[in-house]
Design an enzyme around this catalytic site. Structure first.
Site, PDB file in Angstrom:
ATOM      1  N   GLY A 285       0.814  -1.213   0.000  1.00 22.75           N
ATOM      2  CA  GLY A 285       0.000   0.000   0.000  1.00 22.75           C
ATOM      3  C   GLY A 285       0.849   1.265   0.000  1.00 22.75           C
ATOM      4  O   GLY A 285       0.534   2.237  -0.698  1.00 22.75           O
ATOM      5  N   THR A 286       1.920   1.249   0.756  1.00 23.85           N
ATOM      6  CA  THR A 286       2.764   2.448   0.857  1.00 23.85           C
ATOM      7  C   THR A 286       3.359   2.792  -0.505  1.00 23.85           C
ATOM      8  O   THR A 286       3.310   3.945  -0.942  1.00 23.85           O
ATOM      9  CB  THR A 286       3.886   2.221   1.901  1.00 23.85           C
TER      10      THR A 286
ATOM     11  N   SER B 222      -3.462  -3.234  -0.716  1.00 24.55           N
ATOM     12  CA  SER B 222      -2.381  -3.950  -0.026  1.00 24.55           C
ATOM     13  C   SER B 222      -2.856  -5.366   0.292  1.00 24.55           C
ATOM     14  O   SER B 222      -3.958  -5.553   0.809  1.00 24.55           O
ATOM     15  CB  SER B 222      -2.040  -3.209   1.266  1.00 24.55           C
TER      16      SER B 222
ATOM     17  N   GLN C 240      -7.858  -0.098   3.187  1.00 20.97           N
ATOM     18  CA  GLN C 240      -8.725  -0.617   4.254  1.00 20.97           C
ATOM     19  C   GLN C 240     -10.105  -1.024   3.755  1.00 20.97           C
ATOM     20  O   GLN C 240     -10.802  -1.778   4.428  1.00 20.97           O
ATOM     21  CB  GLN C 240      -8.885   0.428   5.372  1.00 20.97           C
TER      22      GLN C 240
ATOM     23  N   CYS D  66       1.332   1.755  12.349  1.00 23.65           N
ATOM     24  CA  CYS D  66       2.559   2.475  12.030  1.00 23.65           C
ATOM     25  C   CYS D  66       2.804   3.603  13.008  1.00 23.65           C
ATOM     26  O   CYS D  66       3.935   3.956  13.285  1.00 23.65           O
ATOM     27  CB  CYS D  66       2.474   3.054  10.635  1.00 23.65           C
TER      28      CYS D  66
ATOM     29  N   ASN E 250      -8.227   4.176   8.295  1.00 21.94           N
ATOM     30  CA  ASN E 250      -7.677   3.006   8.987  1.00 21.94           C
ATOM     31  C   ASN E 250      -7.864   3.062  10.501  1.00 21.94           C
ATOM     32  O   ASN E 250      -7.867   2.026  11.155  1.00 21.94           O
ATOM     33  CB  ASN E 250      -6.194   2.837   8.651  1.00 21.94           C
TER      34      ASN E 250
END
Ligand code: PLP
Length: 401
Positions: free
Chosen positions: A72-73, A201, A181, A327, A153
C-alpha cells in the site's frame, strides 16, 4: 495466558490457508522469472497474469490497469509522486488531500511540499467525513491531483469517494484513492467511484505482507519511481515477486467471494461489541461515524484512561488491540486522525481501536467486553485524575447537554 484473541485486523491479517498453499508452490517448484521466455518463465508470467485478472475483478478494472507493487505504501507513493512529476511540466504543482490520510499519503505530500509543491489538507467533520464541496472549492488551474482515502484506517469512516470523483472528473483532475482498508470490506468499483488511481495492499485481505497493487486507469500517465527493466507496464521495474503476487491474486478471489457474507457477519459482531461497551463501561464513547464506517471497525475512547495502558493490559489477557494505525502507535504523539475529528490530546490518548476479522466469534466479543470492563476499571482506580475527570465530564454534559 491461555486464550488469544486477535482484534487488530486493520493492522494486518493472517495469510489464509488457501493463499498460503498456492503461494508456496511459487517459491521453489515454480520459481521462474516472469520475464524469461522459456517454460519456467511462461509459467510464472501466466501466474502473474492470472493474479492481475483476480485483482482487476475485485475492483471492476481491466487486467492491463493493474500494476503490482511492494504494498500500500508504494502504491500511494507511485500514485502521488508519479502523477505530479508527470504533470509538473504542464505547470500543475498543487495536490488536494484530507487531514486524516494514512502516513503513506501524508508524508509523501509533505516531502513534495519540501520540493516546492503546494498541498491543501482539507478538514473533516466530527465523524471524520470530508465534504466534497470543500474539494470543489480547493481546485485551481494548478491542481494536478486529488488524493482522498476510501475508508480511514483508525476510525473506519467511509469517505464520499463517488461524489469527489465526479467533481474531479468534471474539472479534469486526476483522482487517487487509498482503498487499502476498504477493499474486500465494502463495494469498491473503480468506475462507480470515478477514480483514476486506487491503492491496494495484500496483507489487509488475508494475503502476504510486502505486496500490493495500484490501479491505473487506461490513459493516465505516471512517472515511475523505480527505473530498470520496464516491468509492470514500465510503471514499476524489478523482477516480479511472483509468490507474493500469486498470494494477492488468491486473496482477491477469496475477498470477492466472501465480501458480502464477511461484512454481514462482522458488522453484526461489531454492532454487538459497540452496544455492549457503551452500555457496560461508563464514560465510553464511539469515535467516528455511527453508521458510515467499515463493518469491522470499532474505535472507542474512555475518559480517564490511557490507550497505551489499555493495550498492554489487554495484551496480558491475550487480546490484541491497537490505539490507532499500527505504524503510528509506537509514537507518543496523539493520533492526527483523532485530533482532526476534534478530540483534545487527552481524549485522543484515551482511544482504542478494535478491528474484527474472519476468525472472530461472538464468544470473542463477550470475552473482550468483559476484559475491557475490568481493565478500564483497574486503570481508573489507579488514576488520581479519574475522580476529577468524571466530575468535569458531568459538568460539561450539564452545560452542553
Ligand atoms: N494505507 C492505509 C489506509 C493503511 O491502513 C495502510 C497500512 O496500515 C497502508 C496504506 C500501508 O500499506 P502497506 O502496509 O501495505 O504498506
Amino acid at each position: 495466558m491461555n486464550r488469544r484473541i486477535y482484534m487488530d485486523s486493520s493492522a494486518t491479517t493472517p495469510v489464509d490457508p488457501e493463499v498460503n498453499r498456492v503461494m508456496t508452490q511459487y517459491f521453489a517448484e515454480k520459481f521462474g522469472n516472469a520475464s524469461s521466455l522459456h517454460s519456467y518463465g511462461r509459467e510464472a508470467f501466466e501466474a502473474v497474469q492470472e493474479s492481475r485478472r483476480s485483482v482487476a475483478n475485485l475492483i471492476g478494472a481491466n487486467v492491463e490497469e493493474i500494476t503490482f507493487t511492494s504494498g500500500g505504501t508504494e502504491s500511494d507513493n507511485l500514485a502521488i509522486v508519479g502523477t505530479v512529476r508527470k504533470l509538473q511540466r504542464k505547470g500543475k504543482d498543487h495536490i488536494i488531500t484530507s487531514s486524516i490520510e494514512h502516513p503513506a499519503v501524508l508524508e509523501t505530500c509533505r516531502s513534495l511540499e519540501e520540493e516546492g509543491y503546494k498541498v491543501t489538507y482539507l478538514p473533516v467533520d466530527k465523524y471524520g467525513v470530508l465534504n466534497p464541496e470543500d474539494v470543489r472549492s480547493a481546485i485551481s488551474e494548478s491542481t494536478a491531483l486529488i488524493t482522498v482515502m476510501h475508508a480511514n484506517n483508525e476510525i473506519g469512516s467511509i469517505e464520499p469517494i463517488k461524489e469527489i470523483g465526479e467533481i474531479a472528473k468534471g474539472k479534469g483532475v486526476i483522482f487517487h484513492t487509498d482503498a487499502v482498508q476498504s477493499v474486500g470490506k465494502i463495494p469498491t468499483d473503480v468506475n462507480e467511484m470515478n477514480v483514476d488511481l486506487l491503492s491496494i495492499s495484500a496483507h489487509k485481505i488475508y494475503g502476504p505482507k510486502g505486496v500490493g497493487a495500484l490501479y491505473v486507469r487506461k490513459g493516465v500517465a505516471l512517472q515511475p519511481l523505480i527505473h530498470g527493466g520496464g516491468h509492470e507496464h514500465g510503471f514499476r521495474s524489478g523482477t516480479e515477486n511472483v509468490a507474493g503476487i500469486v498470494g494477492l491474486g488468491v486473496a482477491s478471489d477469496l475477498a470477492r467471494a466472501r465480501r458480502e457474507e464477511d461484512a454481514r457477519r462482522l458488522g453484526a459482531l461489531r454492532d454487538k461489541l459497540v452496544e455492549l461497551v457503551i452500555r457496560e463501561i461508563e464514560e465510553s464513547y464511539l469515535n467516528g461515524h455511527p453508521t458510515k464506517r467499515l463493518p469491522n471497525n470499532a474505535n472507542f475512547r474512555f475518559t480517564g484512561v490511557e490507550g497505551e495502558s489499555l493495550i498492554l493490559d489487554l495484551d496480558e489477557k491475550g487480546i490484541a488491540a491497537s490505539t490507532g494505525s499500527a505504524c503510528s502507535s509506537k509514537k507518543l504523539e496523539p493520533s492526527h486522525v483523532l485530533m482532526a475529528i476534534g478530540l483534545n490530546e487527552v481524549e485522543a490518548h484515551g482511544s482504542l481501536r478494535l478491528s474484527l476479522g474472519r476468525d472472530n466469534t461472538e464468544d470473542d466479543v463477550d470475552y473482550v467486553v468483559e476484559s475491557l470492563k475490568a481493565v478500564v476499571q483497574k486503570l481508573r482506580a489507579m488514576s488520581p485524575l479519574w475522580g476529577k475527570t468524571i466530575e468535569l465530564e458531568r459538568w460539561r454534559k450539564q452545560l452542553h447537554g
